[in-house]
Design an enzyme around this catalytic site. Structure first.
Site, short mmCIF file in Angstrom:
data_model
loop_
_atom_site.label_atom_id
_atom_site.label_comp_id
_atom_site.label_asym_id
_atom_site.label_seq_id
_atom_site.Cartn_x
_atom_site.Cartn_y
_atom_site.Cartn_z
N GLU A 149 -1.62 10.68 4.08
CA GLU A 149 -2.93 10.53 3.17
C GLU A 149 -2.81 11.22 2.08
O GLU A 149 -3.11 12.56 2.53
CB GLU A 149 -4.11 10.29 4.06
N ASP A 156 0.77 -1.16 0.09
CA ASP A 156 -0.01 -0.07 0.19
C ASP A 156 0.72 1.27 0.16
O ASP A 156 2.00 1.11 0.28
CB ASP A 156 -0.84 -0.10 1.20
N SER A 200 -2.15 1.07 -4.65
CA SER A 200 -2.72 2.07 -3.72
C SER A 200 -4.01 2.29 -4.33
O SER A 200 -4.47 2.26 -5.60
CB SER A 200 -1.93 3.26 -3.93
N GLY A 201 -5.04 2.85 -3.21
CA GLY A 201 -6.19 3.16 -3.53
C GLY A 201 -6.39 4.48 -4.06
O GLY A 201 -7.36 5.44 -4.09
N ASP A 256 -2.37 -0.71 5.79
CA ASP A 256 -2.64 -0.15 6.94
C ASP A 256 -4.32 0.01 7.14
O ASP A 256 -4.66 0.09 8.29
CB ASP A 256 -2.05 1.19 7.41
N LYS A 274 -6.57 -4.76 -5.49
CA LYS A 274 -5.06 -5.28 -4.72
C LYS A 274 -5.09 -6.60 -4.68
O LYS A 274 -3.81 -7.15 -4.84
CB LYS A 274 -5.28 -4.44 -3.50
N ASP A 279 -0.32 5.17 0.95
CA ASP A 279 -0.50 6.25 1.85
C ASP A 279 -0.65 5.53 3.37
O ASP A 279 -1.10 4.61 3.66
CB ASP A 279 -1.97 6.58 1.61
N ARG A 284 -15.35 11.87 -2.02
CA ARG A 284 -14.12 12.57 -1.50
C ARG A 284 -13.46 13.43 -2.84
O ARG A 284 -13.37 14.50 -2.72
CB ARG A 284 -13.06 11.76 -0.77
#
Length: 296
Positions: free
Chosen positions: A97, A88, A176-177, A244, A221, A90, A133
Site C-alpha cells: 500500500e 487496482d 487506483s485510489g 482487493d 473506477k 495497491d 491520511r
C-alpha cells in the site's frame, strides 16, 4: 449454458486427487463435468461442465479443496478471453500500500495503515479516509515519494498478465485510489495503456497535505471501466476488473469477469470470482490461456 471451472495451484500443488474431488463436488450439484484440459502441468486445469450455476460450482469446488492452496474460478465458456483489463494498483498490481509506505517516512505508518485497513474493509468513506491520511503528511519532503517507489515491488505475475493480454489485443488500464506519482511509473514499467488515479499536491518540494479534486474513488473506477469499454466498442461481458478493497467493488461487480485478488473479506464475499492463493497468472488461466501462450 456450458461453463468452465478453472483450478489454479499456488505452488505446483494441483494433483489429480484434488481434481477428482472437485469433479465429485460438481456432480453432487447435479452438474455434468466433461474432460479435464490441463493448461499447465500440476498448476492449472480446466474442467468444463453444464447444468449448474458458475458461482455455486466455484463455491462447491472450494469446499471440496478443503483448504488446499488452490483457487477455483468458474466462468461461462463463451467469451472467456477479455479485451479490456482494469486493475487496482495497491496490493494488487504492486505488493504494498504505497500511501502507508510513504507514511513510514513521517513516522506515521501504523496510524495511517490502520485507516487504510478500515477504508479497504468498507468501514470508512474512501474520500474522507484519503483526505485524512494525506492531511497527516503535510510538510513531508517529496524525496519520500521517490524512496517509496524504489522500494515498491510488482506483484508476481503482473508483468506477464499485462504483456499477455496486450499481445492478444486487450487494452489494459491501471485504476487506483493511490497517486499518479506511482501509477505512472507502474504503467510505464509494466506496459499499461492507461493509468488514472489521484494527484498529490506539492509546493516547494513538500506535500501540501491535499489531493487534487475530484477524488478518484470507487465511482470513478467504475466510470473508467464503462468509459473504456464504450471507447473500445466492447460489451461489459468482454471486460475484466481486479482489485482487493472496498473501493474496487463496483467495477468488480460490473465487469464480465470481476476478480477479488487476495482481497478483504467484504470484497472476497461479494465477488463472483476470487483468487486467494495463486498470483496474478490465475487471471490468465481463468481466461483459458495456456502457459505456453504467456508473454513476458
Amino acid at each position: 449454458m456450458p461453463h468452465i471451472l478453472t483450478l489454479v495451484a499456488a505452488a505446483g500443488a494441483l494433483d489429480p486427487a484434488l481434481l477428482a474431488r472437485c469433479r465429485q463436488a460438481l456432480e453432487a450439484l447435479g452438474a455434468r463435468p466433461g474432460t479435464p484440459d490441463w493448461l499447465a502441468e500440476a498448476e492449472a486445469v480446466d474442467l468444463p461442465f453444464t447444468d449448474a450455476p458458475a458461482e455455486l460450482a466455484a463455491a462447491a469446488a472450494r469446499t471440496a479443496l478443503d483448504g488446499a492452496p488452490v483457487d477455483a474460478i468458474a466462468v461461462p465458456a463463451e467469451g472467456r478471453r477479455k479485451r479490456l483489463l482494469v486493475a487496482d494498483m495497491d496490493s494488487t498490481i504492486v505488493t504494498s500500500e504505497t500511501l502507508d509506505e510513504i507514511a513510514a517516512f513521517a513516522g506515521l505508518k501504523d496510524e495511517i495503515a490502520a485507516i487504510t485497513r478500515r477504508s479497504m474493509n468498507g468501514e470508512l468513506d474512501f474520500a474522507q479516509a484519503l483526505h485524512a491520511r494525506v492531511g497527516m503528511l503535510a510538510g513531508l519532503d517529496v524525496a519520500a515519494l521517490e524512496a517509496t517507489w524504489q522500494a515498491t515491488a510488482m506483484m508476481p505475475g503482473a508483468a506477464t498478465l499485462v504483456a499477455t493480454m496486450r499481445a492478444h489485443g486487450a487494452v489494459c488500464c491501471l485504476a487506483s485510489g493511490g497517486f499518479t506519482f506511482f501509477t505512472g511509473r507502474v504503467a510505464q514499467r509494466l506496459g499499461f495503456d492507461h493509468h488514472v488515479s489521484n494527484t498529490l499536491l506539492i509546493e516547494d518540494g513538500k506535500l501540501t497535505g491535499k489531493v487534487a479534486e475530484p477524488v478518484f474513488d470507487r465511482n470513478a473506477k467504475l466510470a473508467t471501466l464503462t468509459r473504456l469499454a464504450t471507447e473500445n466498442a466492447l460489451p461489459m461481458a468482454a471486460t475484466l476488473a481486479v482489485g482487493d478493497g472496498a473501493n474496487d467493488l463496483d467495477m468488480i461487480g460490473a465487469a464480465g469477469l470481476g476478480v477479488a485478488f487476495r482481497a478483504k473479506p467484504i470484497v472476497a464475499t461479494a465477488a463472483r470470482a476470487r483468487v486467494d492463493h495463486a498470483d496474478l497468472l490465475a487471471l490468465l488461466f481463468a481466461q483459458g490461456y495456456r502457459r505456453a501462450e504467456f508473454r513476458d
